[in-house]
Motif scaffolding. Structure first.
Motif: not given
Length: 140
Positions: A38, A41-42, A58, A60
């Motif tokens: 992930l 996409e962070s 982080r 999201r």
């Protein structure tokens, strides 16, 4: 401490370094669970004190929430309000992306910290990487 959004690979690596020190070395989380699929996409955050990376997290954007993850402060930087600064910066960035709600999975020992910031427990306890957690949310 200055908290920034990581805008290049060096800053992102600094964030990963802090996370590795806190989660992998200190808390014994397996390295393959800490840095995961992930990351790309962070939105990554890193905090610097005198050019030394000491805080990381982080975020999201998931299901209408700003999902705050991997929030950590290196041991030698704790007790100086850097966690508050990191969370404030993450929440402000979430608002820039139109988010009105934040969510996180807090280690149970960190719940009082997040409660002081306005987060509320919304789940039963569960295990993640061998550490007890509860989900918390906050209106931004």
């Amino acid at each position: 401490m200055d908290i920034i959004v990581a805008e290049n690979s060096i800053q992102q690596q600094d964030a990963f370094q802090v996370r590795t020190l806190v989660f992998v070395e200190e808390q014994k989380v397996p390295a393959d669970l800490e840095i995961d699929e992930l990351e790309n996409e962070s939105i990554h955050f890193v905090g610097y004190e005198d050019d030394v990376p000491g805080a990381a997290g982080r975020m999201r954007l998931v299901d209408g929430y700003a999902k705050m993850e991997r929030i950590c402060i290196r041991k030698e930087f704790r007790g100086k309000q850097f966690g508050h600064k990191l969370m404030w910066a993450m929440e402000e960035e979430a608002k820039k992306h139109g988010m009105q709600k934040a969510k996180l999975n807090a280690q149970t020992r960190a719940i009082p910290f997040y409660e002081r910031l306005g987060y509320t427990v919304v789940s039963e306890e569960f295990m993640d990487a061998g550490i007890p957690h509860k989900t918390m949310t906050k209106q931004l």
